[in-house]
Design an enzyme around this catalytic site. Structure first.
Site, short mmCIF file in Angstrom:
data_model
loop_
_atom_site.label_atom_id
_atom_site.label_comp_id
_atom_site.label_asym_id
_atom_site.label_seq_id
_atom_site.Cartn_x
_atom_site.Cartn_y
_atom_site.Cartn_z
N VAL A 1 -4.04 -22.63 7.63
CA VAL A 1 -4.36 -23.31 8.90
C VAL A 1 -3.06 -23.79 9.54
O VAL A 1 -2.30 -24.54 8.94
CB VAL A 1 -5.29 -24.53 8.68
CG1 VAL A 1 -5.60 -25.21 10.02
CG2 VAL A 1 -6.58 -24.11 7.99
N GLY B 1 3.76 -10.05 15.78
CA GLY B 1 3.22 -10.36 14.43
C GLY B 1 2.36 -11.61 14.42
O GLY B 1 2.12 -12.19 13.37
N LYS C 1 -10.59 -21.49 10.53
CA LYS C 1 -9.65 -22.59 10.25
C LYS C 1 -10.33 -23.95 10.41
O LYS C 1 -10.16 -24.84 9.58
CB LYS C 1 -8.44 -22.49 11.18
CG LYS C 1 -7.56 -21.28 10.86
CD LYS C 1 -6.58 -21.01 11.97
CE LYS C 1 -5.65 -19.84 11.66
NZ LYS C 1 -4.91 -19.38 12.83
N ILE D 1 2.85 -25.30 10.50
CA ILE D 1 2.61 -26.76 10.62
C ILE D 1 1.88 -27.24 9.37
O ILE D 1 0.83 -26.68 9.03
CB ILE D 1 1.74 -27.10 11.84
CG1 ILE D 1 2.17 -26.32 13.08
CG2 ILE D 1 1.75 -28.58 12.13
CD1 ILE D 1 1.22 -26.49 14.25
N GLY E 1 -0.29 -22.05 10.49
CA GLY E 1 0.97 -21.35 10.21
C GLY E 1 2.03 -22.27 9.60
O GLY E 1 1.88 -22.73 8.47
N ARG F 1 0.85 -1.20 0.00
CA ARG F 1 0.00 0.00 0.00
C ARG F 1 0.88 1.24 0.00
O ARG F 1 0.67 2.18 -0.70
CB ARG F 1 -0.86 -0.02 1.27
CG ARG F 1 -2.26 0.33 1.08
CD ARG F 1 -3.07 0.13 2.35
NE ARG F 1 -2.40 -0.54 3.44
CZ ARG F 1 -3.01 -1.11 4.46
NH1 ARG F 1 -4.30 -1.11 4.52
NH2 ARG F 1 -2.31 -1.68 5.43
N ASP G 1 -11.02 -16.34 14.02
CA ASP G 1 -9.92 -16.88 13.23
C ASP G 1 -9.87 -18.41 13.33
O ASP G 1 -9.80 -19.11 12.31
CB ASP G 1 -8.61 -16.24 13.72
CG ASP G 1 -7.38 -16.81 13.04
OD1 ASP G 1 -7.10 -16.42 11.90
OD2 ASP G 1 -6.71 -17.68 13.64
#
Ligand code: NAP
Ligand code: HSE
Length: 426
Positions: free
Chosen positions: A128, A181, A199, A132, A130, A45, A195
């Site tokens: 789903v 983060g 998932k 893993i 991260g 952006r 969230d």
């Protein structure tokens, strides 16, 4: 050596690490996969912002604020890491129309857009868990009848609950999760369980084909959990974890039904899930023949998540397509939450005077809720000062507990609405 041009949309928490790791792993990937992955353009952006991650500076000449400029470089693969719904949807559809393969971690969009979710050219392992490889494992490594998946699928809430166990206040822990983060750009998506519900809905569609919307499953966030609950849990051998679960249930000839939920639970401190701390995620996959598999790792954060994305880029670069997904609406297949059985933890703020427990026990008894143990902590000062009492129930139907608590809440000795959590037994 096949050269693959990679365009990236978004250079935030995940995008920055993706670029750094694609640079750092370029030679290794060439050697192992015979692919030369080159980042050609990155959409942002703010084109003027200087971006550095762990000492790696994102080359300024890669950045652009124009989507067309990304497409003009003729990327083979476009990675979407903007995380918005409408902007991301528009860009992804443009890419697919132009014959590009798309990699995305945008679970929000994937749960609401059937066309993108079922598209064979869209890869989304990082959406789903991260870092893993949950989706990849379920799809490629477990050709069994899966009966249940239960796990911790949100790193932010797990980080907050683990930090509270170590004595940190909720708000401070959230602040840290944002700084690291882990949190979504809108952190209420994490806290409210949205969230994790996105998932688990994605997993439900991938495993069972059932396309359920996050708003139609049982969802409870963690904002009502107080330090007192965490301390009680700890003292009695439990941790509080926010879990996401999907269970397939079938009684003899009856039609199969699904229990799908996201909620915080008390869980034994010895269990694998309770030992999953900080931003870690974990899932237990139960299959009829394979038994139980347990996967645990970094579920949030740009660095680990970018590795799942690179795995998808590699798969897409090899010309693979995703399996064609068949999905069907849930139509009567979801178990009514009121019919679910569980043990429960209950906290009730009461006036500290004789006879209170008897009144509460009576309302529980009348609704067939059997009490396993009761504890009062401290003494109330003065007639109307409250003290919390904690109750653990035996296994009971959720509707019965709710009826008992409704009666309790109307008692003159009860201050405020009773609070309850389920107790998860592995
Ligand atoms: P983020 O830090 O908010 O980064 C978003 C990026 O998109 C920023 O670089 C931003 O540009 C850019 N952007 C936003 N709106 C734009 C627009 N209209 N046009 C062009 N660029 C735009 O998000 P994130 O944490 O990296 O998450 C990205 C995605 O990965 C989300 O779908 C998230 O759910 C998913 N995910 C995140 C994690 C995690 O641990 N964070 C893990 C798994 C999956 P500027 O920088 O110029 O503002
Ligand atoms: N905000 C998400 C989490 C990022 O905390 O788990 C990973 O999907």
């Amino acid at each position: 050596m096949k050269k693959v041009k990679v365009g990236i949309l978004g250079c935030g928490n995940v995008g920055k690490y993706l670029i750094k790791n694609l640079f750092e792993l370029r030679e290794l990937i060439k050697e192992k996969e015979k692919l030369d992955l080159e980042v050609i353009k990155v959409l942002v952006r703010d084109g003027k912002k200087s971006r550095t991650v762990d000492g790696f500076k994102i080359p300024q000449q890669l950045l652009t604020t124009s989507f067309s400029e990304v497409m003009n470089t003729s990327p083979d693969i476009v990675v979407e890491l903007i995380g918005d719904v409408e902007v991301s949807r528009t860009f992804i559809k443009r890419c697919l129309e132009e014959g590009k393969k798309v990699v995305t971690a945008n679970k929000f969009l994937l749960t609401i857009d059937d066309e993108i979710f079922t598209n064979e050219n869209v890869f989304f392992d990082a959406s789903v868990g991260g870092g893993i490889p949950i989706i990849r494992t379920i799809e490629k490594a477990v050709p069994d009848e899966i009966t249940e998946i239960t796990g911790i699928l949100n790193g932010t809430t797990n980080f907050i609950l683990s930090s509270m166990e170590d004595g940190m206040e909720f708000s401070r822990a959230l602040e840290l999760a944002q700084k690291m983060g882990y949190a979504e750009p809108e952190p209420s998506f994490d806290i409210s369980g949205l969230d994790a519900s996105q998932k688990i809905c994605l997993l439900a569609a991938i495993i069972f084909g059932i396309r359920v919307k996050p708003e139609n499953i049982i969802r409870e966030g963690i904002s009502s959990i107080e330090m007192i609950d965490v301390e009680f849990a700890k003292e009695f051998g439990y941790s509080i974890k926010s879990i996401a679960t999907i269970k397939k249930k079938k009684k003899s000839n009856a039609e199969e039904k699904f229990e799908i939920a996201v909620y915080p639970v008390l869980i034994s401190r010895d269990s694998h899930l309770a030992q999953t701390k900080g931003n870690l995620n974990a899932v237990t996959i139960k299959g009829r023949r394979i038994g139980e598999l347990f996967l645990k790792g970094e579920g949030a954060g740009g660095n680990p998540t970018s590795i799942s994305i690179i795995a998808d880029i590699i798969e897409a670069s090899k010309g693979s397509k995703r399996d064609k997904r068949r999905i069907f609406p849930p139509d009567g297949k979801l178990i009514n939450p009121e019919d679910i059985y569980s043990k429960f933890y209950v906290r009730i703020e009461v006036v500290d005077k004789p006879g209170v427990l008897a009144k509460i026990a009576d309302s529980f008894g009348k609704n067939m809720v059997s009490i396993e143990s009761v504890l009062q902590k401290g003494r109330g000062v003065g007639e109307e000062k409250g003290v919390p009492i904690f109750i653990i129930t035996h296994e009971t139907k959720e509707s019965n507990l709710k009826k008992a608590l409704e009666i309790c809440s109307k008692l003159d000795v009860v201050l405020g609405a009773p609070f309850f959590l389920r107790i998860y037994q592995e």
